[in-house]
Design a protein around this motif. Structure first.
Motif, short mmCIF file in Angstrom:
data_model
loop_
_atom_site.label_atom_id
_atom_site.label_comp_id
_atom_site.label_asym_id
_atom_site.label_seq_id
_atom_site.Cartn_x
_atom_site.Cartn_y
_atom_site.Cartn_z
N ASP A 1 1.06 3.74 1.89
CA ASP A 1 1.59 4.12 3.20
C ASP A 1 2.55 3.09 3.77
O ASP A 1 3.11 3.27 4.86
CB ASP A 1 0.46 4.38 4.19
CG ASP A 1 -0.42 3.15 4.41
OD1 ASP A 1 -0.07 2.05 3.94
OD2 ASP A 1 -1.49 3.30 5.05
N GLY A 2 2.78 1.98 3.05
CA GLY A 2 3.73 0.97 3.47
C GLY A 2 3.28 0.12 4.63
O GLY A 2 4.07 -0.66 5.17
N GLN A 3 1.99 0.21 5.02
CA GLN A 3 1.51 -0.52 6.18
C GLN A 3 0.88 -1.86 5.82
O GLN A 3 0.72 -2.73 6.68
CB GLN A 3 0.47 0.33 6.92
CG GLN A 3 1.01 1.66 7.42
CD GLN A 3 2.18 1.49 8.37
OE1 GLN A 3 2.10 0.77 9.36
NE2 GLN A 3 3.30 2.14 8.04
N TRP A 4 0.52 -2.03 4.58
CA TRP A 4 -0.19 -3.24 4.16
C TRP A 4 0.54 -3.90 2.99
O TRP A 4 1.18 -3.22 2.17
CB TRP A 4 -1.63 -2.92 3.72
CG TRP A 4 -2.48 -2.40 4.82
CD1 TRP A 4 -2.61 -1.09 5.22
CD2 TRP A 4 -3.31 -3.16 5.69
NE1 TRP A 4 -3.48 -0.98 6.25
CE2 TRP A 4 -3.94 -2.25 6.58
CE3 TRP A 4 -3.62 -4.51 5.81
CZ2 TRP A 4 -4.84 -2.64 7.56
CZ3 TRP A 4 -4.53 -4.92 6.78
CH2 TRP A 4 -5.11 -4.00 7.66
N ARG B 1 -1.28 -7.03 7.16
CA ARG B 1 -0.32 -6.04 7.63
C ARG B 1 1.09 -6.52 7.24
O ARG B 1 1.31 -7.69 6.99
CB ARG B 1 -0.41 -5.90 9.15
CG ARG B 1 -1.71 -5.27 9.64
CD ARG B 1 -1.66 -3.78 9.51
NE ARG B 1 -2.85 -3.15 10.10
CZ ARG B 1 -3.07 -1.84 10.11
NH1 ARG B 1 -2.19 -1.01 9.54
NH2 ARG B 1 -4.15 -1.34 10.66
N VAL B 2 2.05 -5.58 7.20
CA VAL B 2 3.40 -5.97 6.80
C VAL B 2 4.05 -6.88 7.83
O VAL B 2 5.08 -7.50 7.53
CB VAL B 2 4.28 -4.73 6.55
CG1 VAL B 2 3.83 -3.99 5.30
CG2 VAL B 2 4.26 -3.80 7.76
N ASP B 3 3.46 -6.96 9.04
CA ASP B 3 3.98 -7.91 10.02
C ASP B 3 3.29 -9.27 9.93
O ASP B 3 3.54 -10.16 10.73
CB ASP B 3 3.85 -7.34 11.44
CG ASP B 3 2.39 -7.09 11.84
OD1 ASP B 3 1.49 -7.41 11.02
OD2 ASP B 3 2.16 -6.58 12.94
N SER C 1 0.84 -1.19 0.00
CA SER C 1 0.00 0.00 0.00
C SER C 1 0.88 1.24 0.00
O SER C 1 2.04 1.20 0.42
CB SER C 1 -0.93 -0.01 1.21
OG SER C 1 -0.16 -0.01 2.42
#
Length: 901
Positions: free
Chosen positions: A654-657, A672-674, A652
């Protein structure tokens, strides 16, 4: 005034001779009608003759006429069948709209009849082919609505071609929401024909057509029945001095018995024609396939019956010459009849051969290498008897290896090329046939390599995807969408058969043991099926056309005695081996229904029968991968998102997904990226090839398709919801997708034609499609996040190209092996892997000065290679860490024990 108008039109048409429209040079007028004028033309780009159909100038401003004209191209171009006239292109220049069609040599069925009934064998042969054409159209939901002798062409070889889809429409159950009028840019059916108005040619209309009722595919079957009647009698089924009288005959009267008008026609044809001409469509044939089966059965019965009649006449003449006594004749007749009856009864009651089955298996290879493939869906295994030859992907290269047919260690086959695509083996089993490539070339230089050692020799000047040999020893190659014969003497090429439109190609060429029939894998817009053609180039058709719709059939081969044909079939992403008996013996019946031989956790490909028919060599595969990230500090690849089996990772804005496609299932997920908050966004039967997150973070663009169909553009909400296919008919087969920075358009690789690759964009507001200038032979496009640039590689994988949207020009960034590309989030760098190079690695290049930097070597990294991507996938996290797929699956060769009785 009318005469003057026609004279003016003739003068305009004459002035067109010698002109060049687009890249077509007009040669001569062929004919014309109310919906168009047809010229013979030369395609100056491809050097072939075609037919150009122009909308008459006086109708160019008529919106309804223009829509009917374009409808013909859209309807017919969606059909790929040997008995339907192929549509190559639709276009316009200076206000002149035209359709480019294949140029046919012969005459229309109307001219062929010309007052004389057709011979029964020709009538049934043409009738069966017309039925197959209608079945192909109806299967796609297309109703012709104007079937008549003038719209059926008989080629010089005696084959039928259905023409003129100008009045075609989608069956009601196949209409998409857009075609029902929801799209503001589409002209609906109601604007083309007023409700309650009959459409078509009066004498061949169905009763429901004449009454202005809603139509379905059965209307074409009534018209086809009228055509069959005319083929048998040389008279129209329904006639009258006025249209009113013809309508009355269609609605209320039965035609004169065809047998009365032509006593020479087969009696069994009468009920077929009568059933087709049933006025109540519920009592009529319900499908063209059903009608075609009856015509083929009658043809077979007539062919077998002629031999019986000839034998009976010979016997009668002999008995009459001998003139035995009445008593003796009676005794002989009774005895003969009893013996014949007993023989017929025994023959009818003979048992059916049991279906073949697999009773055991042996693993042949144990080297753990990827038995992979290039340019084909199926991996390759060949045999000369004592040895097997397999293609493998080792240390970033495609090579061939050999192994004993009883099992053992694999040994590389030495070649001087960086990569090879193993294709075939010569009829005498002395040479391997393969293509050489450096990047993603579809057609390649084709070579033959002596199995017992020696230097490779180039087989033809043309590039090809596969090669074999004709029964007379001439070379046969698959070049683009043609099978081409290259003569042994002068090496001059000539077309053997054209396998489809420009979206088609052919490979896996396999002759029957008697060399009478060639079967091959036929790919059209990325969808595979098995095609068949006779040794003289006639009777090209799809083998098993109605078997398991939606499944792909490919990579088949005969047993040595010709008794069985083995092939791979793909269903929901899984491949299994099937077999169909081709012939039996006098003591058993034979079922010609395909039988599934394999199942279980492995997918099986590429059956290669052993000479004694007791074993089948196959490749067994279980696909799996591990998603890993390159850690620059440790210089190691570490699991990412828990090491899931995934590819085509997109982040995404915003780099969060992260969104990713599961491997090999082809389902789109988001998390999520985690790795938390996982959500599935798509599911089977939709298979996702490529995904890209929109700049506003609200949705993802997908290259996706259902089994047995090409890949199309889809949009799916990022927070969940149903995927929506973009209603753009020009887009046939989509590769990698990428967003414009402002979210207004989607750029994609157009894979519609196997001989070339283009980069195109679709405007999401207007749905207009445009081709990026100068993008031919470029692949895997990716737009920069700042919107200024687009990067792509050449299809040979040897150059990285940069497109500047401000100047609308391409520039070469570097010349080296290039695989998959990815932009950094700040648009300052392009990261790429080196694909199939001898020194696999990950690099990045700076946009400002083209400075090259090596990030990580991949010499010992085992990458996953997929059948649906000509390039290995790589990605990039928002912080600039490369992502790769580590292969954790298995691919080995197995020998399956085959029991046939």
């Amino acid at each position: 005034m009318i005469g003057a108008g026609h004279d003016r039109a003739d003068m305009i048409e004459q002035t067109m001779i010698g002109q060049t429209i687009s890249h077509y040079r007009i040669l001569q007028k062929l004919g014309g009608g109310g919906m168009g004028v047809v010229f013979e033309a030369e395609d100056t780009t491809l050097g072939r003759r075609v037919a150009l159909k122009f909308l008459p100038p006086e109708l160019s401003s008529d919106a309804a006429a223009l829509e009917r004209f374009q409808r013909e191209a859209r309807a017919a171009s969606a059909l790929n069948h040997p008995n339907i006239c192929t549509i190559h292109e639709i276009g316009q220049q200076d206000g002149q709209y035209f359709i480019v069609m294949e140029l046919l040599e012969g005459m229309t069925l109307r001219d062929r009849i010309a007052g004389q009934p057709l011979p029964s064998d020709q009538l049934l042969e043409l009738g069966a082919e017309i039925a197959e054409a209608l079945d192909a159209a109806h299967t796609q939901g297309i109703i012709h609505r104007d079937i008549k002798p003038a719209n059926i062409f008989v080629t010089r070889r005696g084959h039928a071609k259905v023409l003129d889809f100008g009045l075609a429409k989608l069956a009601p159950e196949r209409l998409s929401p857009g075609s029902r009028g929801e799209s503001p840019t589409a002209m609906g059916e109601a604007n083309l024909t007023s409700p309650g108005t009959a459409v078509g040619t009066v004498a061949y209309m169905s009763p429901e057509q004449a009454s202005g009722e809603e139509l379905d595919t059965r209307t074409d079957l009534f018209s086809f029945g009228a055509v069959l009647y005319e083929m048998a009698t040389a008279r129209p089924a329904f006639s009258g001095n006025t249209s009113v009288l013809v309508f009355d005959a269609i609605l209320h009267k039965a035609p004169t018995s065809a047998v009365r008008l032509n006593p020479q026609m087969p009696l069994e044809l009468e009920p077929i024609v009568s059933k087709a001409l049933e006025k109540d469509r519920k009592l009529r044939y319900q499908s063209a396939a059903e009608m075609g089966v009856d015509l083929k059965r009658l043809r077979r019965e007539l062919d077998s019956g002629r031999a019986g009649v000839a034998a009976a006449r010979t016997t009668s003449a002999t008995v009459a010459a001998q003139a035995p006594s009445r008593a003796r004749l009676k005794l002989v007749a009774i005895s003969t009849a009893a013996l014949i009856a007993a023989g017929v009864l025994a023959w009818l009651l003979r048992p059916t051969l049991p279906p073949p089955r697999i009773t055991g298996s042996t693993q042949i290879t144990h080297d753990g290498q990827q038995k992979t493939f290039y340019g084909q869906v199926a991996p390759t295994v060949l045999t000369d008897g004592p040895r097997l030859y397999i293609q493998e992907y080792v240390n970033g290269r495609f090579i061939a290896v050999q192994v004993a047919a009883t099992g053992g260690n694999t040994v590389p086959v030495s070649t001087p090329f960086p990569n090879i695509a193993l294709d075939n083996i010569s009829p005498d089993k002395s040479e391997l046939v393969f293509g050489s490539f450096t990047g993603s070339e579809w057609d390649q230089p084709v070579w033959a390599l002596p199995i017992l050692g020696g230097s490779p020799r180039r087989l033809a000047d043309l590039t090809a995807q596969d090669a074999s040999w004709m029964p007379n020893g001439d070379l046969l190659i698959s070049h683009r969408n043609e099978l081409v014969i290259v003569g042994r003497g002068d090496g001059s090429p000539r077309t053997f058969v054209t396998v489809g439109d420009t979206s088609s190609s052919a490979y896996w060429l396999r002759w029957s043991p008697d060399r009478r029939v060639l079967r091959f894998t036929m790919s059209s817009a990325g969808v595979n099926s098995i095609g068949e053609v006779s040794a003289d180039g006639s009777h090209l058709h799809r083998w098993l056309p109605e078997w398991h719709p939606g499944d792909e059939t490919l990579a088949g081969d005969w047993t040595v005695d010709g008794g069985m044909f083995l092939f791979s079939a793909i269903h929901n992403g899984r491949s299994d081996i099937w077999v169909m008996r081709e012939k039996g013996d006098v003591f058993h019946k034979v079922s010609h229904e395909p039988v599934q031989l394999t199942s279980g956790p492995l997918s099986f490909y590429s059956p290669q029968p052993r000479a004694d028919n007791k074993k089948i060599f196959v490749i067994g595969e279980q696909l799996r991968s591990e998603l890993v990230r390159y850690d620059a500090k440790s210089g190691q690849f570490v699991p990412y998102l828990g090491g899931i089996s995934a590819r085509s990772v997109s982040f995404s804005p915003d780099g969060q997904w992260a969104a990713y496609v599961s491997f090999p299932e082809g389902e789109l997920w988001r998390s999520r990226v985690d790795g938390s908050e996982k959500q599935q966004l798509t599911s089977a039967p939709l298979f996702v090839y490529s995904a890209s997150w929109s700049p506003d973070g609200r949705q993802l663009a997908l290259s996706a398709g259902q089994p047995g169909k090409p890949s199309r553009l889809h949009l799916v909400p990022a927070d969940g919801g149903s995927p929506r296919e973009l209603p753009v008919t020009e887009i046939i087969n989509v590769g990698r997708v990428s967003w414009a920075a402002d979210g207004s358009a989607i750029t994609f690789q157009d894979l519609s034609r196997p001989e070339s690759s283009f980069i195109r964009s679709v405007d999401l507001k207007t749905l207009q499609v445009a081709t990026l200038p100068g993008s031919e032979q470029l692949q895997t496009p990716e737009r920069s996040p700042n919107g200024r640039y687009l990067v792509a590689s050449t299809v040979d994988g040897q150059k990285l190209m940069l497109f500047d949207f401000a100047s609308q020009k391409w520039s070469e960034m570097l010349s080296m092996s290039v695989g998959f590309t990815q932009w950094s989030t700040d648009s300052a760098y392009v990261y790429f892997d080196t694909g199939y190079s001898a020194d696999p690695a990950i690099y990045r290049v700076r946009i400002t000065d083209h400075k090259l930097e090596r990030i990580a070597g991949l010499k010992d990294f085992r990458r996953a290679v997929t059948s649906y991507s000509s390039a290995t996938w790589s990605g990039l996290t928002p912080d600039g860490s490369p992502l790769l797929m580590r292969d954790t699956g298995t691919q080995e060769v197995y020998a399956l024990d085959l029991e046939t009785h």
